[in-house]
Write a protein that holds these residues in place. Structure first.
Motif, PDB file in Angstrom:
ATOM      1  N   LYS B  50       0.718  -1.311  -0.322  1.00 33.27           N
ATOM      2  CA  LYS B  50       0.399  -0.273   0.395  1.00 33.27           C
ATOM      3  C   LYS B  50       1.152   1.314   0.045  1.00 33.27           C
ATOM      4  O   LYS B  50       0.700   2.561   0.379  1.00 33.27           O
ATOM      5  CB  LYS B  50      -0.562   0.410   0.774  1.00 33.27           C
ATOM      6  CG  LYS B  50      -1.834   0.716   0.558  1.00 33.27           C
ATOM      7  CD  LYS B  50      -3.164   0.189   1.554  1.00 33.27           C
ATOM      8  CE  LYS B  50      -3.461  -0.028   3.694  1.00 33.27           C
ATOM      9  NZ  LYS B  50      -3.864   0.211   3.934  1.00 33.27           N
ATOM     10  N   GLU B  51       2.009   1.086  -0.660  1.00 33.81           N
ATOM     11  CA  GLU B  51       3.138   1.947  -0.547  1.00 33.81           C
ATOM     12  C   GLU B  51       3.798   2.819  -2.215  1.00 33.81           C
ATOM     13  O   GLU B  51       3.720   3.645  -2.514  1.00 33.81           O
ATOM     14  CB  GLU B  51       4.295   2.883   0.670  1.00 33.81           C
ATOM     15  CG  GLU B  51       4.066   2.142   2.080  1.00 33.81           C
ATOM     16  CD  GLU B  51       4.887   1.777   2.905  1.00 33.81           C
ATOM     17  OE1 GLU B  51       6.021   2.857   3.002  1.00 33.81           O
ATOM     18  OE2 GLU B  51       4.778   0.768   3.722  1.00 33.81           O
ATOM     19  N   MET B 131      -5.823   1.587  -2.379  1.00 34.01           N
ATOM     20  CA  MET B 131      -6.344   0.981  -1.173  1.00 34.01           C
ATOM     21  C   MET B 131      -7.145   0.246  -1.551  1.00 34.01           C
ATOM     22  O   MET B 131      -7.565  -0.668  -0.721  1.00 34.01           O
ATOM     23  CB  MET B 131      -7.525   1.982  -1.007  1.00 34.01           C
ATOM     24  CG  MET B 131      -9.190   1.886  -1.502  1.00 34.01           C
ATOM     25  SD  MET B 131      -9.702   3.619  -0.425  1.00 34.01           S
ATOM     26  CE  MET B 131     -11.523   3.095  -1.576  1.00 34.01           C
ATOM     27  N   ASP B 165       4.247  -3.268   6.489  1.00 32.24           N
ATOM     28  CA  ASP B 165       3.829  -2.750   8.002  1.00 32.24           C
ATOM     29  C   ASP B 165       3.457  -2.801   8.725  1.00 32.24           C
ATOM     30  O   ASP B 165       1.747  -2.062   7.803  1.00 32.24           O
ATOM     31  CB  ASP B 165       4.764  -0.945   7.168  1.00 32.24           C
ATOM     32  CG  ASP B 165       4.445  -0.247   8.644  1.00 32.24           C
ATOM     33  OD1 ASP B 165       4.900   1.037   8.550  1.00 32.24           O
ATOM     34  OD2 ASP B 165       4.915  -0.771   9.739  1.00 32.24           O
ATOM     35  N   THR B 166       2.972  -3.983   9.554  1.00 29.66           N
ATOM     36  CA  THR B 166       2.471  -3.357   9.803  1.00 29.66           C
ATOM     37  C   THR B 166       2.530  -3.217  11.745  1.00 29.66           C
ATOM     38  O   THR B 166       1.249  -2.478  12.230  1.00 29.66           O
ATOM     39  CB  THR B 166       1.607  -5.330  10.309  1.00 29.66           C
ATOM     40  OG1 THR B 166       2.398  -5.736  11.241  1.00 29.66           O
ATOM     41  CG2 THR B 166       1.171  -6.449   8.938  1.00 29.66           C
ATOM     42  N   ARG B 167       3.036  -2.389  11.524  1.00 31.05           N
ATOM     43  CA  ARG B 167       3.920  -2.331  12.854  1.00 31.05           C
ATOM     44  C   ARG B 167       2.519  -1.023  13.314  1.00 31.05           C
ATOM     45  O   ARG B 167       2.373  -0.710  14.005  1.00 31.05           O
ATOM     46  CB  ARG B 167       5.228  -2.315  13.449  1.00 31.05           C
ATOM     47  CG  ARG B 167       5.448  -1.502  14.146  1.00 31.05           C
ATOM     48  CD  ARG B 167       6.749  -2.549  14.744  1.00 31.05           C
ATOM     49  NE  ARG B 167       7.171  -1.676  15.936  1.00 31.05           N
ATOM     50  CZ  ARG B 167       8.271  -2.007  16.720  1.00 31.05           C
ATOM     51  NH1 ARG B 167       9.198  -1.867  16.448  1.00 31.05           N
ATOM     52  NH2 ARG B 167       8.699  -0.991  17.835  1.00 31.05           N
ATOM     53  N   SER B 168       2.661  -0.068  12.349  1.00 34.26           N
ATOM     54  CA  SER B 168       1.630   1.627  12.747  1.00 34.26           C
ATOM     55  C   SER B 168       0.682   1.150  12.383  1.00 34.26           C
ATOM     56  O   SER B 168       0.086   2.151  12.466  1.00 34.26           O
ATOM     57  CB  SER B 168       3.034   2.508  11.422  1.00 34.26           C
ATOM     58  OG  SER B 168       2.662   1.666  10.572  1.00 34.26           O
ATOM     59  N   GLY B 169       0.128   0.068  11.479  1.00 32.10           N
ATOM     60  CA  GLY B 169      -1.142  -0.183  11.101  1.00 32.10           C
ATOM     61  C   GLY B 169      -1.134   0.362  10.129  1.00 32.10           C
ATOM     62  O   GLY B 169      -2.309   0.694   9.953  1.00 32.10           O
ATOM     63  N   TRP B 170      -0.262   0.415   9.110  1.00 30.38           N
ATOM     64  CA  TRP B 170      -0.793   1.119   8.190  1.00 30.38           C
ATOM     65  C   TRP B 170      -1.823   0.005   6.950  1.00 30.38           C
ATOM     66  O   TRP B 170      -2.580   0.090   6.423  1.00 30.38           O
ATOM     67  CB  TRP B 170      -0.156   1.626   6.654  1.00 30.38           C
ATOM     68  CG  TRP B 170       0.619   2.415   6.139  1.00 30.38           C
ATOM     69  CD1 TRP B 170       0.683   1.469   4.854  1.00 30.38           C
ATOM     70  CD2 TRP B 170      -0.366   3.074   5.585  1.00 30.38           C
ATOM     71  NE1 TRP B 170       0.497   1.857   3.612  1.00 30.38           N
ATOM     72  CE2 TRP B 170      -0.819   3.006   4.454  1.00 30.38           C
ATOM     73  CE3 TRP B 170      -1.494   3.779   6.143  1.00 30.38           C
ATOM     74  CZ2 TRP B 170      -0.948   4.555   3.288  1.00 30.38           C
ATOM     75  CZ3 TRP B 170      -1.495   5.109   5.786  1.00 30.38           C
ATOM     76  CH2 TRP B 170      -1.292   5.689   3.912  1.00 30.38           C
ATOM     77  N   THR B 172      -2.986  -4.021   7.867  1.00 30.31           N
ATOM     78  CA  THR B 172      -3.324  -5.832   9.039  1.00 30.31           C
ATOM     79  C   THR B 172      -3.630  -6.714   8.391  1.00 30.31           C
ATOM     80  O   THR B 172      -4.126  -6.400   7.385  1.00 30.31           O
ATOM     81  CB  THR B 172      -4.618  -4.657   9.631  1.00 30.31           C
ATOM     82  OG1 THR B 172      -4.431  -3.468  10.202  1.00 30.31           O
ATOM     83  CG2 THR B 172      -4.918  -5.986  10.376  1.00 30.31           C
ATOM     84  N   GLN B 194      -4.465 -13.019  12.792  1.00 25.90           N
ATOM     85  CA  GLN B 194      -3.054 -11.636  12.744  1.00 25.90           C
ATOM     86  C   GLN B 194      -1.876 -12.507  13.400  1.00 25.90           C
ATOM     87  O   GLN B 194      -1.043 -11.660  13.565  1.00 25.90           O
ATOM     88  CB  GLN B 194      -3.440 -10.463  13.216  1.00 25.90           C
ATOM     89  CG  GLN B 194      -4.811  -9.977  12.432  1.00 25.90           C
ATOM     90  CD  GLN B 194      -4.972  -8.596  13.248  1.00 25.90           C
ATOM     91  OE1 GLN B 194      -4.290  -7.815  13.697  1.00 25.90           O
ATOM     92  NE2 GLN B 194      -6.241  -8.009  12.950  1.00 25.90           N
ATOM     93  N   ASP B 218      -6.577  -6.374   4.745  1.00 26.48           N
ATOM     94  CA  ASP B 218      -7.950  -5.898   5.589  1.00 26.48           C
ATOM     95  C   ASP B 218      -9.113  -6.656   4.481  1.00 26.48           C
ATOM     96  O   ASP B 218      -9.912  -6.768   3.595  1.00 26.48           O
ATOM     97  CB  ASP B 218      -8.544  -4.843   6.173  1.00 26.48           C
ATOM     98  CG  ASP B 218      -8.016  -5.113   7.525  1.00 26.48           C
ATOM     99  OD1 ASP B 218      -7.514  -4.061   8.352  1.00 26.48           O
ATOM    100  OD2 ASP B 218      -7.632  -5.675   7.645  1.00 26.48           O
ATOM    101  N   HIS B 219      -8.930  -5.591   3.138  1.00 24.31           N
ATOM    102  CA  HIS B 219      -9.438  -5.351   2.159  1.00 24.31           C
ATOM    103  C   HIS B 219      -8.704  -5.238   0.316  1.00 24.31           C
ATOM    104  O   HIS B 219      -8.110  -4.176   0.480  1.00 24.31           O
ATOM    105  CB  HIS B 219     -10.345  -3.854   1.840  1.00 24.31           C
ATOM    106  CG  HIS B 219     -11.030  -3.226   3.644  1.00 24.31           C
ATOM    107  ND1 HIS B 219     -11.958  -3.907   3.257  1.00 24.31           N
ATOM    108  CD2 HIS B 219     -10.410  -2.863   4.613  1.00 24.31           C
ATOM    109  CE1 HIS B 219     -12.348  -3.497   4.871  1.00 24.31           C
ATOM    110  NE2 HIS B 219     -11.188  -2.612   5.403  1.00 24.31           N
TER     111      HIS B 219
END
Lengths: 221, 582
Positions: B50-51, B131, B165-170, B172, B194, B218-219
Motif C-alpha cells: 500500500k505504498e 487502497m 508495515d503492520t507495525r504502524s497499523g498501516w 493489517t 493476525q 483487510d481489504h
C-alpha cells in the motif's frame, strides 16, 4: 458572615459539580487494576471494529450499485474534498495525534447528513431489495455510533493529556464547515455518494489504526 | 552422361531452394505485412504494501516492427497526464510507481500506448485506487517444529512478508495455513488471524506434514502461498497414553467405592444373597440336643416349664371328644381322603424331616361315618374356646369315629396352638397309615388327646386299639347333636384337649357373640388336607369366610406376613385377637 455566603457558595459548587459529573467517568489507562471502565486500547479496538464494519457496508453497497447501474463517469469530487487528509503513510504518520483525531471527526461529521439523506432516497428506489435498504440504514446508524465513539476516544486522550485540544474545540470548528458543504452534498448522485463514502470510510479506518498503534500499541500492531 | 545428370541435379536443387525461400518468406504467421502495432491490454495493477504499486500490460501484435509501449496516467484531480516513472524495476511490460508517485485514496486513470514506426495503439483505460489493489507478498520463514511432552504438537511459525508495515497499523494482515498430510493426501485450511504462529495438535506418528501459509490485508487480495515447510513426525510418540491412565484411575476409583460399599453393607448383602434359614423359635429349644437325636431330652426340656398346665378342675372335665376315622371302611388302605370332599384325613405329621423338633401337628379332624353327611370340622378351638364340631347327623356307625386329633403346631409342645391352624398341614409323604391308630402317637409327637390319661374322661367312640383309656364316658358322635358345641377346657399334660360340652344356653350366646367374630369361627371347608376354611363370624352359612390358609408347614415359621396372627406372651396364639377380624 460566612453563614450568609453558605447558600450561594453551595449553589455555585453544584454547578461545578455538574461539570465534574458529566465528564467524570473514570478513564483507565491500560494496566490499571481496580478500574471498571475501558482502557484506551479497548476503546480504540471497539472504534476500529466499528469503522471496519462501516467500510464493509459501504463496499457492499457500492458493488451492489454497480450491478444495477451502468458505471457512469463518476465525478470524483467528493464534498469532503475540502478536508485535508493525508494520502500516504508518511504523511499520515507525520500528523500529530490531535490532528489525526480532528480529521477523523471532521470526516464523520461531514457524512452525517448525506448518509441519512441517502438512506431516505434508497427507500424510494424500486430496483433495490430491502437488503440494500437495510445496509444503508445500518451504515447511517453506525456512522453516528462511530462518531460518538471517536469523540469519546478524543476525550479520553484529552483527559490523559495526549492532546491539548478538546473535542468540543474540534467539533465546533467543523460545524461551520459542514454547513458550507451542505449544498454540495445534496447534489451528489447516489453512486457518487457511495464512491466517496467508500473512500472516506477507508480513510477513517486507517487513521484510527495509525492512531491506535501510536498510542496503545499492544495487540494487533 | 554423368556430367549431364549432375547439372540437372544442380539446377533442380537451386530451384527447390528458391521455391523454399519464397515459401518461407511468404508464410510468415504475423501477417503478410507490417503495420501499426496491435492494441495492448492492461492486465492490472497491484500494490504489495500500500505504498507502491506496479501496473502490467500485455502487448498486442507488434506489427512486424519494433514497438514501444508507454504508460500514461492522470490522477483524478487534474487532467495533466504523466508518464510512467519506472519501466524497469518490475520487469518487462510493467510500470512501477514508487512511494513518491503513489498516493492512496486517489484514483489513477492509466493507459498504455503501443507505438511503432507505422502507428499507435492505445489500450483501454483503467481506474485504479491503490487502497483496493493491495496484494502482499507471501509470508516468509515458515518453520515447523515438534514440541514434545505429554501432548505433543506441531508448532508452526512464520514471519510477515517483507516490506509490509503492520507495525504502524498501516496494513493489517490476516494469515491462513494449509496443512497437508502426505500419506493421507488431505489438506486442511486453518485461519490464523493476525498471529504469526499456529499449533497442530495430535500429530499422527510417522506422517509427513507439509505446511504453507498465505496472507491477506483487510481489504485486498490473498497473497501467493509461501514455500512449504516439511515435518516428519517420528513414530515413537506415545499416543493416548494419558487417556488410558485416566481410564484406569477412574475404573479403580469406582471399584474402590463399590468395595467400600460392599464392606459397609456386608451383612445386608449377605442377607440378600443368602437369606438365612429361620431357626426354631421355641422357648427352651435346643438344636444341639436335636442333632444328637435325643428326643426325650428335648421334649423334657420343652416341657419343663410347667406347661401344659395340668388340669386342676377335674370336675370341669367332662369329656373330650375323640373323633377318629373309621377303620372298617378301609382297614388296609390308608385312610386317604375320601371322595367326599369334606372328609379329610389329617395325619399328624412328625415333622421330623423338617428337623424342627416334635411336630405336633395333630390336626383336629372330625370324620364321621362314611355315608353320613360329613361335616368338616367346623372349628377346633384353642383352649378356652368352645370346640365346635359337627358330627354327622346320623347315628354314627360304631366305627365311625371322629378322631379329634387336636392339632398343635410344633411351636409348642402342647396341642393347643394357633387355633387357626388347627387344620394341620398334611405332611406330604407322611404315612397316613399312622392314621390307623386312632390315637396316633408317632414317635415324637405329642398326642393332644392321648387316651392314656386317666385324669380326664375322654369321649371316645368305641375305638379299638385305644391306648387304654380309663373309663370314658361314652360320648359317641351319636350322642352329639349336630353342631353341638364342645368347649375345650384345657390341655392336659399329654396334650390332650380337655373338652366339655357347652350348654345350649351358652351356645345361643355363642352364636350371637362368638360368631360375630369374637372368638369363634366356623370351619366351613377343608381344602387339600391342610386348609381350613373358616367362616366369618356370621350366622349365615356361606363361603364368606376367608380362607385361612394356614399352611403351617414350617411351623416354626411365625408367618409374620399374617397380620392377624399375634403371639401372646408365652407364645400362644391369642384367639381373641386373631379372630377379631371375623
Amino acid at each position: 458572615m460566612f453563614r450568609k455566603l453558605k447558600g450561594p457558595v453551595l449553589f455555585l459548587l453544584m454547578f461545578l459539580d455538574v461539570q465534574i459529573i458529566v465528564g467524570s467517568t473514570p478513564i483507565c489507562v491500560h494496566g490499571h487494576t481496580g478500574c471498571q471502565a475501558l482502557s484506551l486500547a479497548d476503546l480504540f479496538d471497539r472504534v476500529i471494529q466499528h469503522s471496519a464494519r462501516v467500510h464493509g457496508l459501504s463496499s457492499d453497497l457500492h458493488s451492489d450499485f454497480d450491478q444495477y447501474f451502468l458505471p457512469s463517469k463518476i465525478n470524483r469530487n467528493c464534498h469532503t474534498s475540502y478536508i485535508l487528509t493525508p494520502n500516504g503513510k508518511e504523511n499520515a504518520q507525520r500528523l500529530a495525534g490531535e490532528d489525526l483525531a480532528g480529521v477523523i471527526l471532521k470526516l464523520l461529521l461531514a457524512w452525517r447528513d448525506p448518509l441519512s439523506q441517502f438512506h431516505r432516497s434508497m427507500a424510494q428506489h424500486e430496483d433495490f431489495t430491502s437488503f440494500s435498504g437495510n445496509k444503508a440504514l445500518e451504515m447511517s446508524d453506525m456512522v453516528q455510533q462511530l462518531r460518538l465513539g471517536v469523540e469519546r476516544v478524543a476525550e479520553t486522550m484529552h483527559l490523559l493529556g495526549m492532546i491539548s485540544n478538546s473535542v468540543r474545540g474540534l467539533i465546533s470548528k467543523e460545524a461551520l464547515g459542514s454547513q458550507a458543504s451542505g449544498s454540495e452534498a445534496r447534489s451528489m448522485t447516489d453512486q457518487q455518494l457511495l464512491y466517496c463514502f467508500r473512500r472516506d470510510s477507508h480513510k477513517i479506518q486507517i487513521y484510527l489504526k495509525i492512531l491506535k498503534c501510536r498510542i496503545a500499541p499492544e495487540q494487533g500492531c | 552422361m554423368m556430367k549431364g545428370s549432375a547439372l540437372v541435379w544442380r539446377r533442380t536443387y537451386g530451384r527447390l531452394t528458391s521455391v523454399l525461400l519464397l515459401l518461407l518468406l511468404s508464410g510468415r504467421p504475423e501477417g503478410a505485412s507490417v503495420g501499426p502495432p496491435g492494441k495492448p491490454r492492461l492486465i492490472g495493477c497491484r500494490s504489495p504494501e500500500k505504498e507502491t504499486f506496479t501496473c502490467r500490460w500485455e502487448p498486442g501484435s507488434r506489427g512486424g516492427l519494433p514497438t514501444q509501449h508507454a504508460l500514461y496516467y492522470n490522477t483524478e484531480n487534474s487532467e495533466k497526464v504523466f508518464e510512467c516513472p519506472d519501466y524497469e524495476t518490475a520487469g518487462e511490460n510493467s510500470c512501477f510507481f514508487n512511494k513518491t508517485y503513489t498516493s492512496i485514496w486517489v484514483s489513477y486513470n492509466i493507459t498504455v500506448v503501443a507505438r511503432n514506426a507505422l502507428g499507435n495503439a492505445s489500450s483501454d483505460s483503467i481506474d485504479v485506487d491503490v487502497m483496493n489493489i493491495v496484494q502482499p507478498h507471501h509470508p516468509e520463514n515458515v518453520t515447523v517444529t515438534l514440541e514434545d511432552g505429554d501432548n505433543p504438537y506441531l508448532q508452526v511459525k512464520w514471519e510477515k512478508p517483507h516490506m509490509v508495515d503492520t507495525r504502524s497499523g498501516w496494513v493489517t494482515l490476516s494469515y491462513e495455513l494449509c496443512v497437508k498430510r502426505e500419506k493421507d493426501n488431505k489438506s486442511e485450511l486453518h485461519f490464523a488471524g493476525q498471529q504469526k504462529h499456529f499449533r497442530i495438535f495430535r500429530p499422527v506418528p510417522g506422517e509427513v506434514y507439509v505446511v504453507k501459509v498465505h496472507c491477506k490485508p483487510d481489504h485486498g487480495y490473498w497473497s501467493e502461498w509461501s514455500a512449504p515447510a516439511f515435518m516428519k513426525v517420528p513414530d515413537y510418540i506415545p499416543r493416548e497414553k494419558s487417556m488410558w491412565i485416566l481410564l484406569a484411575v477412574f475404573t479403580s476409583f469406582i471399584l474402590l467405592i463399590l468395595a467400600w460399599a460392599l464392606v459397609l453393607k456386608k451383612s445386608s448383602v449377605k442377607h440378600f444373597l443368602l437369606p438365612p434359614v429361620p431357626g426354631p423359635k421355641i422357648k427352651g429349644f435346643d438344636s444341639h440336643l436335636l442333632k444328637k437325636g435325643k428326643s426325650e431330652e428335648i421334649f423334657s426340656v420343652l416341657i419343663g416349664q410347667g406347661f401344659p398346665p395340668t388340669s386342676d378342675g377335674e370336675d370341669l372335665l367332662v369329656e373330650y371328644l375323640e373323633v377318629s376315622e373309621s377303620l372298617q371302611q378301609d382297614p388296609a388302605a390308608t385312610p386317604l381322603p375320601e371322595a367326599k370332599e369334606q372328609q379329610r384325613d389329617w395325619s399328624p405329621a412328625p415333622f421330623a424331616d423338617s428337623g424342627q423338633g416334635p411336630s405336633v401337628h395333630h390336626t383336629l379332624q372330625v370324620k364321621t361315618g362314611e355315608e353320613s353327611a360329613t361335616r368338616s370340622v367346623k372349628q377346633t378351638q384353642a383352649f378356652g374356646g368352645p370346640l365346635v364340631t359337627s358330627s354327622s347327623s346320623q347315628a354314627p356307625k360304631p366305627d365311625g369315629k371322629a378322631n379329634i386329633i387336636s392339632s398343635s403346631s410344633s411351636l409348642r409342645p402342647s396341642c393347643v396352638q394357633e387355633t387357626l391352624y388347627v387344620a394341620e398341614v398334611l405332611i406330604k409323604g407322611l404315612p397316613p397309615a399312622t392314621q390307623q391308630d386312632r390315637q396316633v402317637t408317632p414317635a415324637g409327637v405329642f398326642p393332644c388327646n392321648s387316651p392314656v390319661d386317666s385324669n380326664y374322661t375322654q369321649g371316645e367312640t368305641g375305638h379299638s386299639g385305644n391306648r387304654g383309656t380309663a373309663q370314658r364316658p361314652d360320648v359317641s358322635p351319636s350322642a352329639l347333636k349336630p353342631t353341638e358345641y364342645v368347649e375345650v377346657q384345657n390341655v392336659n399334660q399329654e396334650d390332650r384337649l380337655v373338652l366339655r360340652p357347652k350348654a345350649k344356653e351358652d351356645i345361643g350366646d355363642l352364636w350371637q357373640v362368638g360368631l360375630r367374630g369374637q372368638e369363634y369361627s366356623k370351619v366351613s371347608e377343608v381344602i387339600n388336607d391342610h386348609l381350613l376354611l373358616l367362616e366369618r363370624g356370621s350366622t349365615l352359612a356361606g363361603p364368606s369366610c376367608s380362607a385361612m390358609e394356614g399352611t403351617v408347614e414350617g411351623r416354626a415359621q411365625q408367618q409374620p406376613a399374617k397380620p392377624t396372627l399375634q403371639q401372646g406372651l408365652n407364645g400362644y396364639v391369642d384367639t381373641g385377637s386373631m379372630l377379631a377380624p371375623y
